[in-house]
Design an enzyme around this catalytic site. Sequence first.
Site, short mmCIF file in Angstrom:
data_model
loop_
_atom_site.label_atom_id
_atom_site.label_comp_id
_atom_site.label_asym_id
_atom_site.label_seq_id
_atom_site.Cartn_x
_atom_site.Cartn_y
_atom_site.Cartn_z
N GLU A 96 12.33 11.01 -5.37
CA GLU A 96 13.01 11.95 -6.25
C GLU A 96 13.86 12.93 -5.44
O GLU A 96 13.52 13.27 -4.31
CB GLU A 96 11.97 12.72 -7.07
CG GLU A 96 11.25 11.81 -8.05
CD GLU A 96 10.11 12.47 -8.81
OE1 GLU A 96 9.81 12.01 -9.91
OE2 GLU A 96 9.51 13.44 -8.30
N CYS A 109 17.96 19.21 -3.04
CA CYS A 109 16.66 19.11 -2.40
C CYS A 109 16.36 17.61 -2.27
O CYS A 109 16.23 16.92 -3.29
CB CYS A 109 15.63 19.82 -3.26
SG CYS A 109 13.95 19.61 -2.67
N CYS A 116 3.95 10.68 1.33
CA CYS A 116 3.82 11.57 2.49
C CYS A 116 2.51 11.27 3.21
O CYS A 116 1.51 10.94 2.57
CB CYS A 116 3.83 13.04 2.05
SG CYS A 116 3.95 14.21 3.41
N CYS A 120 -1.61 18.03 2.42
CA CYS A 120 -1.70 19.38 1.86
C CYS A 120 -2.37 19.30 0.48
O CYS A 120 -1.92 18.57 -0.40
CB CYS A 120 -0.31 19.99 1.73
SG CYS A 120 0.59 20.02 3.30
N CYS A 123 -0.27 19.97 -2.89
CA CYS A 123 1.02 19.31 -3.11
C CYS A 123 0.84 17.97 -3.80
O CYS A 123 0.03 17.14 -3.38
CB CYS A 123 1.73 19.12 -1.77
SG CYS A 123 3.33 18.30 -1.94
N CYS A 341 8.94 22.80 -6.34
CA CYS A 341 8.27 22.53 -5.06
C CYS A 341 6.88 21.95 -5.29
O CYS A 341 6.10 22.51 -6.04
CB CYS A 341 8.05 23.80 -4.28
SG CYS A 341 9.49 24.52 -3.57
N1 SAH Z 1 6.83 18.41 4.17
C1 SAH Z 1 7.79 19.45 4.19
C2 SAH Z 1 8.80 19.41 3.06
C3 SAH Z 1 8.29 19.17 1.63
S1 SAH Z 1 7.44 20.42 0.74
C4 SAH Z 1 7.10 20.79 4.23
O1 SAH Z 1 5.90 20.83 4.10
O2 SAH Z 1 7.76 21.80 4.47
C5 SAH Z 1 8.52 21.68 0.27
C6 SAH Z 1 7.80 23.01 0.07
O3 SAH Z 1 7.00 23.06 -1.12
C7 SAH Z 1 6.83 23.32 1.19
O4 SAH Z 1 6.99 24.63 1.59
C8 SAH Z 1 5.48 23.11 0.52
O5 SAH Z 1 4.47 23.79 1.19
C9 SAH Z 1 5.75 23.63 -0.85
N2 SAH Z 1 4.78 23.20 -1.87
C10 SAH Z 1 4.04 22.09 -1.88
N3 SAH Z 1 3.28 22.04 -3.00
C11 SAH Z 1 3.58 23.14 -3.72
C12 SAH Z 1 3.15 23.65 -4.99
N4 SAH Z 1 2.30 22.98 -5.74
N5 SAH Z 1 3.67 24.82 -5.41
C13 SAH Z 1 4.59 25.48 -4.67
N6 SAH Z 1 5.03 25.05 -3.48
C14 SAH Z 1 4.53 23.89 -3.00
#
Ligand code: SAH
Length: 348
Positions: A96, A109, A116, A120, A123, A341
């Site tokens: 996406e 974006c 991935c 985390c 996420c 995000c």
């Molecule tokens: N892997 C990379 C890029 C993808 S995530 C990274 O971690 O930076 C993009 C952003 O969204 C990151 O800052 C991540 O921590 C944040 N993110 C992930 N899950 C989220 C959620 N449920 N709510 C808000 N931000 C989130």
Amino acid sequence: MEEKTSKKDIRALTLEQLRDFFVKSGDKAFRGNQVYEWLWQKSAHTFEVMTNISKETRDLLNANFVINHIKVDLMQRSSDGTIKNAVRLHDDLVVESVLIPTKTRTTACVSSQVGCSLDCKFCATARLKRMRNLNPDEIYDQVVAIDNESRLYFDRPLSNIVFMGMGEPLMNYKNVLKAIEKITSPEGLGMSPKRITVSTSGVPRMIKKMADEGVKFNLAVSLHSAIDEIRTSIMPFNAQMNLADLREALQYWYGKTKNRITYEYVVWKGINDAQKDADALVQFCRFAPSKVNLIEYNPIDDGEFQQANDKAIEMYVTTLERRGITVTVRRSRGKDIDAACGQLANKS
Ligand code: SAH
């Protein structure tokens, strides 16, 4: 579905290799430049559209190569103007990408991997296992698709790119770099690298490598906690790549690039919403000019994580500002279509 083929992806070739191909086939090297321009500047999906090339040459290309162009399968528009593209790849996997409009800017974006490999806990993408890395052209195509949508719906070209879609860009470093080279080169989109931000969950070894290679784009780090124990509990890979290593790598990055570092940070109730958490963040990012983006949490689950209350956010803002650290509080965009995000998980 298209027929499976063993023909080579023509966009895996450099300009030199393409010129060589034509010389070896008894044509002029210059033909390579023409085709290259069609492939990158004009984003041709087929050889047939290359109208300044003879039918014979197009047949030769068809016999030897494919153009593995992405297809935007589904485009969803949010009530706030955000657009999410479900992008089908040549092997039928889906990623996406998101177009985020503001009054003055359009930001793309983009995804760097299918799924991935990091874990985390907060996420949605982490729940999809990593299937494969995206090729440079698949990353480039996502940007072109959003540029076209921006011109169509907002009457202006794309202005910024963030690598904050699916995947960890530094785990697909070579291809991300190649894509950025294309995006910034005059033969591609000619965008300034200053308008591009690569976001990482923090891979120290790769941050140092980038610093050594003198890259010109911006770096954002998803920090979320400056206390090892807490960070490991929400981002388990932190056990192997801990905060001391991350900080050392970032110090190295700053020493070489003199570029301000952006930290992305979500404040969760009962996890990192205490004064000691904000103090630790100040300590962590003091070594270089930095900016903290406090991002809103986008719920993805049964309530294991909850956005902290406004008082906690205010506490973070005051603590950071008092120490001269720039801080912004960012509202989510595109939540109603799961485009915010951490929500990208190929749900629809
Ligand atoms: N892997 C990379 C890029 C993808 S995530 C990274 O971690 O930076 C993009 C952003 O969204 C990151 O800052 C991540 O921590 C944040 N993110 C992930 N899950 C989220 C959620 N449920 N709510 C808000 N931000 C989130």
